[in-house]
Design a protein around this motif. Structure first.
Motif, PDB file in Angstrom:
ATOM      1  N   LYS A  65       8.225 -10.996  -7.615  1.00  0.00           N
ATOM      2  CA  LYS A  65       7.232 -10.786  -8.669  1.00  0.00           C
ATOM      3  C   LYS A  65       6.006 -10.008  -8.179  1.00  0.00           C
ATOM      4  N   THR A  66       5.833  -9.922  -6.863  1.00  0.00           N
ATOM      5  CA  THR A  66       4.641  -9.249  -6.335  1.00  0.00           C
ATOM      6  C   THR A  66       4.936  -7.871  -5.732  1.00  0.00           C
ATOM      7  N   LEU A  67       6.184  -7.465  -5.704  1.00  0.00           N
ATOM      8  CA  LEU A  67       6.553  -6.191  -5.068  1.00  0.00           C
ATOM      9  C   LEU A  67       5.916  -4.982  -5.747  1.00  0.00           C
ATOM     10  N   HIS A  68       5.638  -5.112  -7.051  1.00  0.00           N
ATOM     11  CA  HIS A  68       5.101  -3.959  -7.784  1.00  0.00           C
ATOM     12  C   HIS A  68       3.672  -3.601  -7.367  1.00  0.00           C
ATOM     13  N   ALA A  69       2.956  -4.526  -6.735  1.00  0.00           N
ATOM     14  CA  ALA A  69       1.552  -4.253  -6.385  1.00  0.00           C
ATOM     15  C   ALA A  69       1.406  -3.177  -5.293  1.00  0.00           C
ATOM     16  N   PRO A  70       2.078  -3.321  -4.137  1.00  0.00           N
ATOM     17  CA  PRO A  70       1.945  -2.242  -3.144  1.00  0.00           C
ATOM     18  C   PRO A  70       2.557  -0.929  -3.632  1.00  0.00           C
ATOM     19  N   VAL A  71       3.665  -1.023  -4.380  1.00  0.00           N
ATOM     20  CA  VAL A  71       4.265   0.202  -4.913  1.00  0.00           C
ATOM     21  C   VAL A  71       3.350   0.801  -5.981  1.00  0.00           C
ATOM     22  N   GLY A  72       2.663  -0.047  -6.734  1.00  0.00           N
ATOM     23  CA  GLY A  72       1.701   0.430  -7.731  1.00  0.00           C
ATOM     24  C   GLY A  72       0.586   1.240  -7.092  1.00  0.00           C
ATOM     25  N   GLU A  73       0.090   0.774  -5.952  1.00  0.00           N
ATOM     26  CA  GLU A  73      -0.941   1.539  -5.224  1.00  0.00           C
ATOM     27  C   GLU A  73      -0.374   2.906  -4.823  1.00  0.00           C
ATOM     28  N   TYR A  74       0.856   2.898  -4.324  1.00  0.00           N
ATOM     29  CA  TYR A  74       1.529   4.138  -3.905  1.00  0.00           C
ATOM     30  C   TYR A  74       1.692   5.093  -5.095  1.00  0.00           C
ATOM     31  N   PHE A  75       2.166   4.577  -6.246  1.00  0.00           N
ATOM     32  CA  PHE A  75       2.326   5.395  -7.446  1.00  0.00           C
ATOM     33  C   PHE A  75       0.983   5.939  -7.934  1.00  0.00           C
ATOM     34  N   ALA A  76      -0.052   5.077  -7.886  1.00  0.00           N
ATOM     35  CA  ALA A  76      -1.384   5.506  -8.343  1.00  0.00           C
ATOM     36  C   ALA A  76      -1.842   6.736  -7.561  1.00  0.00           C
ATOM     37  N   GLN A 107       6.073  -9.164   6.072  1.00  0.00           N
ATOM     38  CA  GLN A 107       7.338  -9.787   5.649  1.00  0.00           C
ATOM     39  C   GLN A 107       7.108 -10.870   4.602  1.00  0.00           C
ATOM     40  N   GLY A 108       6.040 -11.637   4.774  1.00  0.00           N
ATOM     41  CA  GLY A 108       5.750 -12.727   3.845  1.00  0.00           C
ATOM     42  C   GLY A 108       5.557 -12.256   2.416  1.00  0.00           C
ATOM     43  N   GLU A 109       5.087 -11.035   2.281  1.00  0.00           N
ATOM     44  CA  GLU A 109       4.834 -10.486   0.951  1.00  0.00           C
ATOM     45  C   GLU A 109       6.125 -10.112   0.230  1.00  0.00           C
ATOM     46  N   CYS A 114       3.478 -16.677  -0.690  1.00  0.00           N
ATOM     47  CA  CYS A 114       3.025 -15.792   0.380  1.00  0.00           C
ATOM     48  C   CYS A 114       1.860 -16.454   1.133  1.00  0.00           C
ATOM     49  N   LYS A 115       1.888 -16.377   2.448  1.00  0.00           N
ATOM     50  CA  LYS A 115       0.833 -16.996   3.263  1.00  0.00           C
ATOM     51  C   LYS A 115      -0.559 -16.469   2.879  1.00  0.00           C
ATOM     52  N   THR A 116      -0.643 -15.198   2.515  1.00  0.00           N
ATOM     53  CA  THR A 116      -1.935 -14.620   2.130  1.00  0.00           C
ATOM     54  C   THR A 116      -2.526 -15.363   0.935  1.00  0.00           C
ATOM     55  N   THR A 117      -1.682 -15.718  -0.034  1.00  0.00           N
ATOM     56  CA  THR A 117      -2.152 -16.449  -1.216  1.00  0.00           C
ATOM     57  C   THR A 117      -2.753 -17.791  -0.810  1.00  0.00           C
ATOM     58  N   ILE A 118      -2.113 -18.468   0.127  1.00  0.00           N
ATOM     59  CA  ILE A 118      -2.626 -19.755   0.612  1.00  0.00           C
ATOM     60  C   ILE A 118      -3.942 -19.539   1.357  1.00  0.00           C
ATOM     61  N   ASP A 119      -4.007 -18.480   2.163  1.00  0.00           N
ATOM     62  CA  ASP A 119      -5.247 -18.171   2.900  1.00  0.00           C
ATOM     63  C   ASP A 119      -6.411 -17.911   1.935  1.00  0.00           C
ATOM     64  N   VAL A 120      -6.136 -17.169   0.854  1.00  0.00           N
ATOM     65  CA  VAL A 120      -7.190 -16.875  -0.128  1.00  0.00           C
ATOM     66  C   VAL A 120      -7.614 -18.163  -0.835  1.00  0.00           C
ATOM     67  N   TYR A 121      -6.650 -18.990  -1.190  1.00  0.00           N
ATOM     68  CA  TYR A 121      -6.955 -20.292  -1.813  1.00  0.00           C
ATOM     69  C   TYR A 121      -7.892 -21.091  -0.901  1.00  0.00           C
ATOM     70  N   ASN A 122      -7.560 -21.159   0.379  1.00  0.00           N
ATOM     71  CA  ASN A 122      -8.384 -21.915   1.333  1.00  0.00           C
ATOM     72  C   ASN A 122      -9.779 -21.307   1.476  1.00  0.00           C
ATOM     73  N   HIS A 128      -3.851  -7.079  -6.659  1.00  0.00           N
ATOM     74  CA  HIS A 128      -4.020  -7.820  -7.917  1.00  0.00           C
ATOM     75  C   HIS A 128      -3.029  -8.970  -8.091  1.00  0.00           C
ATOM     76  N   THR A 129      -2.051  -9.110  -7.185  1.00  0.00           N
ATOM     77  CA  THR A 129      -1.087 -10.210  -7.326  1.00  0.00           C
ATOM     78  C   THR A 129      -1.339 -11.330  -6.319  1.00  0.00           C
ATOM     79  N   ILE A 130      -1.409 -10.992  -5.026  1.00  0.00           N
ATOM     80  CA  ILE A 130      -1.559 -12.053  -4.022  1.00  0.00           C
ATOM     81  C   ILE A 130      -2.996 -12.207  -3.543  1.00  0.00           C
ATOM     82  N   GLY A 131      -3.850 -11.240  -3.877  1.00  0.00           N
ATOM     83  CA  GLY A 131      -5.227 -11.275  -3.381  1.00  0.00           C
ATOM     84  C   GLY A 131      -5.262 -10.942  -1.893  1.00  0.00           C
ATOM     85  N   ARG A 132      -6.434 -11.125  -1.314  1.00  0.00           N
ATOM     86  CA  ARG A 132      -6.599 -10.989   0.132  1.00  0.00           C
ATOM     87  C   ARG A 132      -7.920 -11.625   0.525  1.00  0.00           C
ATOM     88  N   ILE A 133      -8.036 -11.925   1.801  1.00  0.00           N
ATOM     89  CA  ILE A 133      -9.287 -12.482   2.318  1.00  0.00           C
ATOM     90  C   ILE A 133     -10.389 -11.432   2.139  1.00  0.00           C
TER      91      ILE A 133
END
Length: 196
Positions: free
Chosen positions: A81-92, A74-76, A179-187, A110-115
């Protein structure tokens, strides 16, 4: 689908500026792949396809996410501005026939990153931020300086930390949700660079 077909299809569905950004990202991905000993053609392809869903409206992206993608937190969905990333994977996968998991993950994150991003995911993330066609030259130079002054993944993590810091500042300044994930990656990156 061969590279020429992919380029033609992207050219048809992206704006001229977005297509220029796409080519810039693909060429920057090659440079970063060369620097870090990764597969250049694969990096080029990931860079080329990273924004393949940018041509869709927010409503279209949300509809695809709701109907086809079940693993989106849900946080994503808080920042359009970041919705295109998961859909981009799907389209790819569905449109461009990509099966390589590294390419798909690089597009997805490529938008929010991940741990625990892989080195390949990191270079595609950076290529998107520092490509030479549409991005700020001063900012790109600063990131390249960080990469060139620091060896290996240490330089990548320091450059990523700089990118995530700027992204978070920008979101705060524009009063957009983070998005919480972005903060987690920053940390995570902050902990890594503190230990360098």
């Amino acid at each position: 689908m061969n590279m020429d077909c992919i380029k033609e299809k992207l050219k048809e569905c992206l704006t001229e500026e977005r297509y220029s950004h796409t080519l810039g990202t693909a060429h920057c991905a090659i440079k970063l792949a060369q620097k870090y000993g990764l597969e250049e053609q694969k990096a080029f392809l990931a860079g080329l396809l990273h924004d393949c869903a940018k041509c869709k409206t927010n409503d279209e992206l949300l509809k695809i996410i709701k109907e086809e993608l079940k693993d989106i937190e849900q946080g994503e969905l808080q920042n359009y501005k970041t919705l295109h990333a998961p859909v981009g994977e799907y389209f790819a996968k569905k449109i461009y026939g990509i099966k390589d998991k590294e390419i798909l993950n690089a597009i997805r994150y490529h938008t929010i990153g991940r741990i625990n991003m892989s080195l390949f995911e990191k270079i595609i993330f950076l290529a998107d931020k520092i490509e030479e066609n549409t991005r700020d030259k001063k900012y790109s130079s600063e990131i390249w300086e960080i990469l060139n002054e620091n060896e290996g993944e240490k330089g990548i993590d320091m450059a990523l930390f700089r990118c995530f810091s700027e992204t978070i500042k920008s979101l705060v300044n524009r009063k957009l949700k983070i998005c919480k994930t972005t903060i987690d990656v920053y940390n995570e990156l902050l902990d890594k660079i503190k230990n360098i």
